[in-house]
Write an enzyme that holds these catalytic residues in place. Structure first.
Site, PDB file in Angstrom:
ATOM      1  N   GLY A  14     -50.344  30.100  12.642  1.00  0.00           N
ATOM      2  CA  GLY A  14     -49.162  30.885  12.988  1.00  0.00           C
ATOM      3  C   GLY A  14     -49.071  32.232  12.291  1.00  0.00           C
ATOM      4  O   GLY A  14     -47.978  32.773  12.131  1.00  0.00           O
ATOM      5  N   ASN A  16     -50.095  35.051  13.551  1.00  0.00           N
ATOM      6  CA  ASN A  16     -49.619  35.989  14.578  1.00  0.00           C
ATOM      7  C   ASN A  16     -48.129  35.792  14.843  1.00  0.00           C
ATOM      8  O   ASN A  16     -47.402  36.758  15.044  1.00  0.00           O
ATOM      9  CB  ASN A  16     -50.409  35.835  15.879  1.00  0.00           C
ATOM     10  CG  ASN A  16     -51.713  36.609  15.830  1.00  0.00           C
ATOM     11  OD1 ASN A  16     -51.724  37.823  16.019  1.00  0.00           O
ATOM     12  ND2 ASN A  16     -52.801  35.915  15.525  1.00  0.00           N
ATOM     13  N   MET A  93     -53.630  26.125  21.720  1.00  0.00           N
ATOM     14  CA  MET A  93     -54.971  25.651  22.067  1.00  0.00           C
ATOM     15  C   MET A  93     -54.992  24.726  23.289  1.00  0.00           C
ATOM     16  O   MET A  93     -55.693  23.717  23.305  1.00  0.00           O
ATOM     17  CB  MET A  93     -55.604  24.941  20.853  1.00  0.00           C
ATOM     18  CG  MET A  93     -55.653  25.786  19.599  1.00  0.00           C
ATOM     19  SD  MET A  93     -56.511  27.351  19.849  1.00  0.00           S
ATOM     20  CE  MET A  93     -58.190  26.753  19.857  1.00  0.00           C
ATOM     21  N   ARG A  94     -54.231  25.068  24.315  1.00  0.00           N
ATOM     22  CA  ARG A  94     -54.226  24.242  25.521  1.00  0.00           C
ATOM     23  C   ARG A  94     -54.243  25.128  26.753  1.00  0.00           C
ATOM     24  O   ARG A  94     -53.675  26.219  26.741  1.00  0.00           O
ATOM     25  CB  ARG A  94     -52.946  23.397  25.597  1.00  0.00           C
ATOM     26  CG  ARG A  94     -52.603  22.638  24.363  1.00  0.00           C
ATOM     27  CD  ARG A  94     -51.421  21.731  24.605  1.00  0.00           C
ATOM     28  NE  ARG A  94     -51.759  20.682  25.544  1.00  0.00           N
ATOM     29  CZ  ARG A  94     -52.422  19.584  25.226  1.00  0.00           C
ATOM     30  NH1 ARG A  94     -52.798  19.375  23.996  1.00  0.00           N
ATOM     31  NH2 ARG A  94     -52.692  18.688  26.140  1.00  0.00           N
ATOM     32  N   LEU A  95     -54.883  24.605  27.811  1.00  0.00           N
ATOM     33  CA  LEU A  95     -54.802  25.303  29.101  1.00  0.00           C
ATOM     34  C   LEU A  95     -53.432  25.019  29.708  1.00  0.00           C
ATOM     35  O   LEU A  95     -52.890  23.927  29.546  1.00  0.00           O
ATOM     36  CB  LEU A  95     -55.895  24.798  30.045  1.00  0.00           C
ATOM     37  CG  LEU A  95     -57.245  25.518  29.978  1.00  0.00           C
ATOM     38  CD1 LEU A  95     -58.227  24.859  30.936  1.00  0.00           C
ATOM     39  CD2 LEU A  95     -57.102  27.001  30.285  1.00  0.00           C
ATOM     40  N   ASN A 110     -51.421  36.180  26.319  1.00  0.00           N
ATOM     41  CA  ASN A 110     -52.218  35.525  25.280  1.00  0.00           C
ATOM     42  C   ASN A 110     -52.964  36.585  24.487  1.00  0.00           C
ATOM     43  O   ASN A 110     -53.208  37.685  24.981  1.00  0.00           O
ATOM     44  CB  ASN A 110     -53.233  34.582  25.941  1.00  0.00           C
ATOM     45  CG  ASN A 110     -54.073  33.824  24.927  1.00  0.00           C
ATOM     46  OD1 ASN A 110     -53.553  33.340  23.916  1.00  0.00           O
ATOM     47  ND2 ASN A 110     -55.370  33.719  25.171  1.00  0.00           N
ATOM     48  N   HIS A 112     -56.576  37.094  22.324  1.00  0.00           N
ATOM     49  CA  HIS A 112     -57.886  36.442  22.177  1.00  0.00           C
ATOM     50  C   HIS A 112     -58.757  37.311  21.261  1.00  0.00           C
ATOM     51  O   HIS A 112     -58.815  38.533  21.435  1.00  0.00           O
ATOM     52  CB  HIS A 112     -58.537  36.294  23.557  1.00  0.00           C
ATOM     53  CG  HIS A 112     -59.834  35.565  23.501  1.00  0.00           C
ATOM     54  ND1 HIS A 112     -59.912  34.192  23.375  1.00  0.00           N
ATOM     55  CD2 HIS A 112     -61.110  36.011  23.517  1.00  0.00           C
ATOM     56  CE1 HIS A 112     -61.184  33.831  23.313  1.00  0.00           C
ATOM     57  NE2 HIS A 112     -61.931  34.907  23.407  1.00  0.00           N
TER      58      HIS A 112
HETATM   59  C1  GRF Z   1     -55.905  34.216  16.667  1.00  0.00           C
HETATM   60  O1  GRF Z   1     -57.125  34.711  16.201  1.00  0.00           O
HETATM   61  C2  GRF Z   1     -55.784  34.442  18.150  1.00  0.00           C
HETATM   62  O2  GRF Z   1     -56.519  35.529  18.597  1.00  0.00           O
HETATM   63  C3  GRF Z   1     -56.370  33.170  18.731  1.00  0.00           C
HETATM   64  O3  GRF Z   1     -55.981  32.163  17.842  1.00  0.00           O
HETATM   65  C4  GRF Z   1     -55.829  32.701  16.539  1.00  0.00           C
HETATM   66  C5  GRF Z   1     -54.499  32.233  16.032  1.00  0.00           C
HETATM   67  O4  GRF Z   1     -54.333  32.463  14.668  1.00  0.00           O
HETATM   68  N1  GRF Z   1     -55.895  32.976  20.077  1.00  0.00           N
HETATM   69  P1  GRF Z   1     -52.903  32.252  14.008  1.00  0.00           P
HETATM   70  O5  GRF Z   1     -52.470  30.814  14.274  1.00  0.00           O
HETATM   71  O6  GRF Z   1     -51.967  33.241  14.635  1.00  0.00           O
HETATM   72  O7  GRF Z   1     -53.078  32.497  12.543  1.00  0.00           O
END
Ligand code: GRF
Length: 205
Positions: A14, A16, A93-95, A110, A112
């Site tokens: 978390g 981000n 982490m899910r579709l 999203n 990435h």
């Molecule tokens: C990030 O690198 C994002 O690009 C990817 O998953 C990671 C999540 O990291 N989708 P965090 O949980 O925000 O630390």
């Protein structure tokens, strides 16, 4: 439904999510307001971060539901109850299935850790290192039914150094993410992003 009411979906650390919360506090999310954290991993650190930040959480284990669709239907009901207009995936982490995609078409984004379409899917940073690219980066994109295939909104590059490890490269990629994601979320919440087919345009005012 208002674009400015935001639910962040996350499964892990978390960081981000924390950067988005911080951006909102600093007035950098425009009218955006993070009203809910949704996690499929109730024990994930992101859930605790949300509680500490005073943000409501919806913590559901998919395996407690008979199907992915029923799990998502429960989420959609809560999103609609809270009039959430924008879904921000941050390490979720899910579709996503049509149960969530259909009511939120064009309203799910999203982030990435690669320059898509290179290195979609899991462990994008490891994939980039193994391939030996000299340049990788970060992509923010709309979500469709595929794996990291939706229209690109914004990209930033990150140089791969000769002595990079997965850890050192991830650290620099994360720093770029923390700047880019709030910028895009703020632009979306302000209605400054237009989508035309696969092409997106961000208006800068
Ligand atoms: C990030 O690198 C994002 O690009 C990817 O998953 C990671 C999540 O990291 N989708 P965090 O949980 O925000 O630390």
């Amino acid at each position: 439904m208002q674009w400015s009411r935001i639910a962040v979906f996350a499964s892990g650390q978390g960081s981000n999510f924390a950067a988005l919360v911080e951006a909102q506090r600093a007035g950098r999310l425009g009218p955006g307001s993070i009203d809910l954290l949704v996690s499929d991993k109730p024990e994930a650190p992101v859930a605790q971060r949300a509680e500490e930040a005073g943000i409501s959480t919806l913590l559901l284990r998919p395996k407690d539901f008979a199907s992915r669709e029923l799990y998502e239907a429960e989420i959609v009901a809560e999103l609609q109850r809270r009039e959430i207009g924008l879904i921000v995936l941050a390490g979720y982490m899910r579709l996503i299935t049509p149960v969530l995609l259909t009511p939120y078409a064009g309203r799910i984004i999203n982030i990435h850790p690669s320059l898509l379409p290179a290195f979609a899917g899991k462990d994008a940073i490891g994939q980039a290192l193994d391939y030996g690219v000299k340049l990788t980066g970060v992509t923010v994109h709309f979500v469709d039914g595929g794996m990291d295939t939706g229209p690109v909104i914004a990209q930033r590059s990150v140089v791969v150094e000769d002595n990079d490890t997965a850890g050192s490269l991830a650290e620099r990629i994360h720093m770029v993410e923390y700047g880019l994601y709030p910028e895009v979320v703020g632009a979306l919440a302000s209605g400054r992003i237009e989508l035309d087919g696969r092409k997106t345009i961000i208006r800068h005012s």
